[in-house]
Structures are given as structure tokens and as C-alpha cells.
Design a protein around this motif. Structure first.
Motif, short mmCIF file in Angstrom:
data_model
loop_
_atom_site.label_atom_id
_atom_site.label_comp_id
_atom_site.label_asym_id
_atom_site.label_seq_id
_atom_site.Cartn_x
_atom_site.Cartn_y
_atom_site.Cartn_z
N PRO A 29 78.69 49.32 118.32
CA PRO A 29 77.64 49.69 119.29
C PRO A 29 76.31 49.96 118.61
CG PRO A 29 79.68 50.84 119.76
CD PRO A 29 79.88 50.15 118.44
N GLY A 30 75.29 49.33 119.14
CA GLY A 30 73.94 49.53 118.62
C GLY A 30 73.01 49.96 119.73
N ASN A 31 71.76 49.53 119.64
CA ASN A 31 70.77 49.99 120.60
C ASN A 31 70.07 48.83 121.28
OD1 ASN A 31 69.58 52.09 121.94
ND2 ASN A 31 67.97 52.45 120.42
N ALA A 32 70.74 47.65 121.28
CA ALA A 32 70.16 46.48 121.92
C ALA A 32 70.76 46.35 123.33
CB ALA A 32 70.41 45.24 121.06
N ILE A 33 71.21 45.14 123.71
CA ILE A 33 71.79 44.95 125.03
C ILE A 33 73.28 45.26 124.94
CG2 ILE A 33 72.17 43.34 126.92
CD1 ILE A 33 69.71 41.83 126.08
N GLU A 34 73.67 46.37 125.49
CA GLU A 34 75.04 46.87 125.33
C GLU A 34 76.07 45.89 125.87
OE1 GLU A 34 77.20 50.49 127.46
OE2 GLU A 34 75.72 51.18 125.99
N SER A 35 75.79 45.27 127.03
CA SER A 35 76.75 44.36 127.64
C SER A 35 76.93 43.10 126.82
CB SER A 35 76.32 44.01 129.07
OG SER A 35 75.02 43.44 129.07
N ALA A 36 75.85 42.63 126.16
CA ALA A 36 75.96 41.43 125.33
C ALA A 36 76.87 41.67 124.14
CB ALA A 36 74.57 40.99 124.87
N SER A 37 76.70 42.80 123.47
CA SER A 37 77.55 43.14 122.33
C SER A 37 79.00 43.32 122.75
CB SER A 37 77.04 44.41 121.65
OG SER A 37 75.73 44.24 121.17
N LYS A 38 79.21 43.96 123.89
CA LYS A 38 80.56 44.22 124.37
C LYS A 38 81.28 42.91 124.68
CE LYS A 38 83.10 46.87 127.88
NZ LYS A 38 82.95 47.78 129.05
N THR A 39 80.57 41.98 125.34
CA THR A 39 81.17 40.68 125.66
C THR A 39 81.52 39.91 124.40
OG1 THR A 39 79.96 40.54 127.75
CG2 THR A 39 80.78 38.48 126.82
N ALA A 40 80.61 39.90 123.42
CA ALA A 40 80.86 39.18 122.17
C ALA A 40 82.05 39.77 121.43
CB ALA A 40 79.61 39.21 121.30
N GLN A 41 82.14 41.09 121.44
CA GLN A 41 83.25 41.75 120.76
C GLN A 41 84.58 41.46 121.43
OE1 GLN A 41 83.15 46.10 120.76
NE2 GLN A 41 83.89 46.10 118.65
N GLN A 42 84.59 41.50 122.76
CA GLN A 42 85.83 41.24 123.51
C GLN A 42 86.37 39.84 123.24
OE1 GLN A 42 84.55 42.06 127.51
NE2 GLN A 42 85.23 44.20 127.44
N HIS A 43 85.46 38.87 123.06
CA HIS A 43 85.88 37.49 122.84
C HIS A 43 86.02 37.15 121.36
CE1 HIS A 43 84.57 37.25 127.06
NE2 HIS A 43 85.31 36.18 127.15
N GLY A 44 85.65 38.08 120.49
CA GLY A 44 85.77 37.81 119.07
C GLY A 44 84.93 36.64 118.60
N TRP A 45 83.73 36.54 119.14
CA TRP A 45 82.89 35.38 118.84
C TRP A 45 82.42 35.41 117.38
CZ3 TRP A 45 79.67 35.79 123.94
CH2 TRP A 45 80.38 35.16 124.98
N THR A 46 82.78 34.38 116.64
CA THR A 46 82.28 34.19 115.29
C THR A 46 80.99 33.39 115.34
OG1 THR A 46 83.50 32.13 115.03
CG2 THR A 46 84.62 34.18 114.36
N ARG A 47 80.36 33.24 114.20
CA ARG A 47 79.15 32.44 114.14
C ARG A 47 79.43 30.99 114.57
NH1 ARG A 47 75.29 31.65 108.77
NH2 ARG A 47 73.61 30.49 109.81
N ARG A 48 80.57 30.43 114.13
CA ARG A 48 80.90 29.06 114.52
C ARG A 48 81.09 28.95 116.03
NH1 ARG A 48 83.05 24.99 111.47
NH2 ARG A 48 83.82 26.45 109.87
N LYS A 49 81.82 29.90 116.61
CA LYS A 49 82.05 29.85 118.05
C LYS A 49 80.74 29.96 118.82
CE LYS A 49 84.26 29.84 121.94
NZ LYS A 49 84.77 28.56 122.48
N LEU A 50 79.86 30.81 118.38
CA LEU A 50 78.57 30.95 119.05
C LEU A 50 77.77 29.66 118.96
CD1 LEU A 50 77.65 34.57 117.93
CD2 LEU A 50 78.09 33.82 120.28
N LEU A 51 77.77 29.02 117.82
CA LEU A 51 77.06 27.75 117.69
C LEU A 51 77.64 26.70 118.64
CD1 LEU A 51 76.59 27.64 113.81
CD2 LEU A 51 74.78 27.86 115.52
N ASP A 52 78.96 26.73 118.83
CA ASP A 52 79.58 25.82 119.80
C ASP A 52 79.12 26.14 121.22
OD1 ASP A 52 80.95 24.54 117.78
OD2 ASP A 52 82.82 25.64 118.09
N LEU A 53 79.05 27.44 121.51
CA LEU A 53 78.62 27.86 122.85
C LEU A 53 77.19 27.46 123.14
CD1 LEU A 53 80.16 31.46 123.06
CD2 LEU A 53 80.92 29.44 124.32
N PHE A 54 76.37 27.42 122.11
CA PHE A 54 74.94 27.17 122.29
C PHE A 54 74.59 25.70 122.08
CE2 PHE A 54 74.46 31.71 120.50
CZ PHE A 54 74.75 32.26 121.74
#
Length: 466
Positions: free
Chosen positions: A336-361
Motif C-alpha cells: 500500500p502506498g499513496n497513489a491510486i489505491e484501487s489500481a494497486s489492489k487490483t494489480a496485487q490481486q492478479h499478481g501482475w508482473t512486468r511481462r503481464k502488464l506489457l501484454d495487457l498494454f
């Protein structure tokens, strides 16, 4: 008789910059987004959206820059990731002048604006648009913005919303309580433009704000602009349940959207409002074609110009995580940080790695693209409405202006044939067209309690609307 089908609400999602959500596509030979700093770019867009019977243009904004990725702004500048970015409010008057019905939801960060002056700016735009203005309320999430505005870092997440609650109270006092309807008499013969007895001084001394003064603008068609909000955290939803009339969500899938919508509607009831007092919009990117093959070819063409790295840099700022420090498949620390809480929570729940994020984008942005012919796109949009309970979509741009033109020419006729989309613009203010209950906040909204008691002997305004 079968009940009438629910009409899909539709906003174009844009920003006064080159790269908004689907990054890198400014390099496409047919894209015009580099013309964002010209009036013709925006007035042409407004006329296109009016032709497509869009409910509104939702204009995002940030204060600050995306400097988390690789701890600098190099990628942000090279790819124009919402930098440079111009003021969104300046666009509205020009676009309103070439349209009659299009609404405008404009983002303003309240953390760095004084409520007294912001109240006048929105009242002015509500007058000039004849009641077509909305405000997307944000509290900020960038440390770069805080530093630029004289703070060492962002205020804590929940504290930002605590301040926002009080900020809205000040605005309600100004917009709803400062002037009576009919205070502006416009009586030339009596030499009375405003009846002094029907205007009152606002006095507010709270924890965060101190305001003593008269609202500088006479009552506008809506008084309070339609209130948009995009926070999906627990504290953000409590804020929305009290204040919001439209909520923008960015869920990773339909199941997450369904849960988010259900939770919001439950909180609305707990706050003394109706479950349908808020219209929920979900972000979507659409690449339509006349045939399935044409849509796939267009998507493949767009992908050649999209920048996955730019999408990653954007998401780094949203989560506060520098993905440049991680190997492609290494686990990412989404503490948990001080940015967009829901964005971090979603990424954590899905275990998104850098590779997975690049695929998503792969199209440069975080919204999975809906690709297909008109029937396929309409099927998918309809399924989002029926399966999740959302009311409509914030349609992000890909290649401008063709992404909006293609949607209007191909998809909207299919939605109309199904009875899912209006065939003409309804009349009235933005609030009236969205909710059908009049121009002003309903009595059950938190802002309505700041209205003065009705005058038992009102004076009719002379010479025009008050």
C-alpha cells in the motif's frame, strides 16, 4: 407489455494532451491528437460527438507529471504520456458554442484549488453552456504535483477525501445557498438588477477551509454542476455515496465491475439515497470494422504504433511502483502506498508482473479492446450492461478522429436497431437528461440541505431568467 430497454449512456473519454490512455498512437499517420492545442481540433470533435448523440465529453486532467517509471520523466516526454497537458476548462466554451446538447464533464483537482473561485468558474460554465457542465472531482495521487504545489508529498489517501468532504460543503453553501431563485430581478425601471434581500453571505469556518463571502455568480441553470467521481477505494466509494451523481470505474473484468457496482449501490442506500441515484460508467476501448476481418486488420495496424512501455510508465504512476526496477517475470511489491489505491489492489490481486502488464498494454493502455464488427461490439457492450449493472461507457480514443467516427457510423446504428441507444438528443440540462428529475440536485442529495427555506412570497424575475 415488455419494459423498455435501458438506453446505454455514452461519454467520449479524452484529455487536453497528445497521449491519453492508449499511448503511442499519436504516431499513427491518420492520428490528429498532436493538434490538441488548436481550437479546431476540439470544435471538430464536439460536432462529431453531437452527431453521434453522445451524452458527454469526459475530459480527464492531472496536476503533476509521471516521474515514477525509471525515476525520471524521459519516457513520459518522449511518448507524450499526458505531458504536455493543457487546462481542460478552457476548452468548454468553444465546444459549447458549436453544439446544443453535448455535455461536458471536466476534471479539476480540488486539493490545489480554492473553493471560492472554483465555484465561480463552474457557475460561469454552467451559464455559458446553458446547464451542460459537470465536474469530475479528484483529490490527486501524484507526489510530483504535491511538490510542484509547495508540499513535500501527497496528503495521505483518506485525509484527501476528508478534506474533499468539507470542500464540497463549502461549494454547496455557495452554489445552493448563496442566492435565491429570482434574486436577479433585471428590473430596469426600478433600477434593481439584484434584490439585496435575496442574496446572503456565506460563512464557513471548518477544519480545512475558512470562507466568508458572497457567491460571485447568480444562480445558473443547474446551480451545482453534475458531480462525477472516479474513486473506487473504500473511502472513495463512501465519498461517492454522499456526493457523486456519476461514477467512473476501470475494473479488470465484468465480475469485478459487478461487485463494484453492487457495493456502490448498497452504500447509496445507506447514505439515504436511491440505488439508481448514480450512473456508473466503465472505461472501454473499441476498434470496430464493417466486417470482422476489417476490424482485426485495423487493430493489427494500430498495434504497430502503440507503445506498451508508455502504458507501463503510466501505470507506474497510478500504482506508485517503478516497474523499471523489476525483471520481466519477477514478483512485484504492490505494498500500500499513496497513489491510486484501487489500481494497486487490483494489480496485487492478479499478481501482475512486468511481462503481464506489457501484454495487457498491447494497445498502449489499460482497457482491453473490444474488436469486431458492429454486431460483435454491440453484443459485448450489451453484455457489460446486463451482467454488471453499469449504465454506460467512457469511450477512450485510439486514432483520432476515426475511432469516434467509426463508432458513430458503425456501432451506434446497431445499438439503435436494438433499442439500446437514443435516436435523438433529449432536451434540457445535463442533469435532466441523465436522470429526468429536473435541473437541480434532488432533495435527497447531501447538497440540497444547504438551500434556504422557500420564500412564501417570491418576486418574479423581470426581463429574463434568474
Amino acid at each position: 407489455m415488455p419494459s423498455p430497454k435501458k438506453h446505454i449512456l455514452l461519454n467520449a473519454f479524452n484529455m487536453n494532451c497528445v497521449g491519453h490512455i492508449n499511448h503511442g498512437l499519436w504516431t499513427h499517420p491518420r492520428d490528429r491528437s498532436a493538434e490538441y492545442h488548436t481550437l479546431a481540433y476540439w470544435t471538430d470533435l464536439a460536432k462529431t460527438l453531437e452527431r453521434g448523440l453522445f451524452d458527454g465529453l469526459f475530459i480527464a486532467d492531472i496536476v503533476g507529471v509521471y516521474d515514477v517509471y525509471q525515476d525520471n520523466v524521459d519516457t513520459t516526454l518522449r511518448e507524450s504520456i499526458q505531458l504536455p497537458v493543457n487546462d481542460p476548462l478552457m476548452l468548454v466554451s468553444a465546444m459549447a458554442a458549436v453544439t446544443r446538447h453535448l455535455g461536458f464533464g471536466v476534471t479539476v483537482n480540488l486539493t490545489y484549488e480554492q473553493p471560492y473561485l472554483l465555484a465561480r468558474r463552474f457557475s460561469t460554465l454552467d451559464h455559458l453552456t446553458q446547464g451542460r457542465i459537470g465536474w469530475n472531482i479528484v483529490t490527486g495521487y501524484l507526489d510530483s504535483a504535491a511538490r510542484a504545489m509547495g508540499l513535500s508529498q501527497q496528503l495521505p489517501h483518506d485525509e484527501r477525501y476528508d478534506r474533499a468532504d468539507e470542500y464540497l460543503e463549502v461549494l454547496y453553501k455557495l452554489w445552493e445557498g448563496g442566492w435565491d431563485d429570482g434574486a436577479a430581478r433585471r428590473d430596469k425601471q426600478a433600477r434593481v438588477f439584484v434584490d439585496p434581500e435575496r442574496v446572503r453571505k456565506i460563512v464557513h469556518h471548518g477544519r480545512h477551509y475558512h470562507v466568508e463571502g458572497y457567491h460571485l455568480a447568480e444562480p445558473s441553470p443547474q446551480r451545482t454542476p453534475v458531480l462525477f467521481q472516479a474513486g473506487s477505494s473504500g473511502r472513495g466509494q463512501r465519498f461517492a455515496a454522499r456526493h457523486a451523481e456519476c461514477v467512473f470505474i476501470s475494473p479488470p473484468n465484468k465480475e469485478a465491475a459487478r461487485k463494484s457496482v453492487a457495493a456502490l449501490r448498497e452504500q447509496l442506500v445507506q447514505a439515504g439515497r436511491r440505488p439508481d441515484d448514480v450512473k456508473v460508467f466503465v472505461g472501454a476501448a473499441v476498434v470496430p470494422g464493417r466486417t470482422q476481418a476489417e476490424a482485426r486488420e485495423k487493430y493489427a495496424d494500430y498495434r504497430q504504433y502503440a507503445s506498451r512501455e508508455a502504458g507501463l510508465a503510466h501505470f507506474a504512476a497510478s500504482t506508485g511502483v517503478d516497474f523499471g526496477r523489476y525483471d520481466l517475470d519477477a514478483p512485484v511489491d504492490y505494498s500500500p502506498g499513496n497513489a491510486i489505491e484501487s489500481a494497486s489492489k487490483t494489480a496485487q490481486q492478479h499478481g501482475w508482473t512486468r511481462r503481464k502488464l506489457l501484454d495487457l498494454f498491447e494497445l498502449g493502455g489499460r482497457y482491453p479492446a473490444i474488436v469486431g464488427d458492429a454486431q460483435q461490439v454491440a453484443d459485448e457492450l450489451q453484455s457489460w450492461i446486463t451482467e454488471t449493472g453499469v449504465d454506460g461507457f467512457n469511450l477512450s480514443r485510439t486514432v483520432v478522429p476515426e475511432s469516434y467516427e467509426d463508432f458513430i457510423d458503425l456501432v451506434i446504428p446497431e445499438l439503435q436497431d436494438r433499442g439500446l441507444y437514443k435516436t435523438a438528443h433529449p432536451e434540457g440540462t445535463l442533469r435532466q437528461r441523465l436522470f429526468g428529475e429536473g435541473d437541480r440536485l434532488p432533495a435527497r442529495h447531501a447538497g440540497a440541505r444547504f438551500r434556504p427555506a422557500p420564500d412564501p412570497h417570491p418576486l418574479a424575475p423581470a426581463g429574463g431568467r434568474a
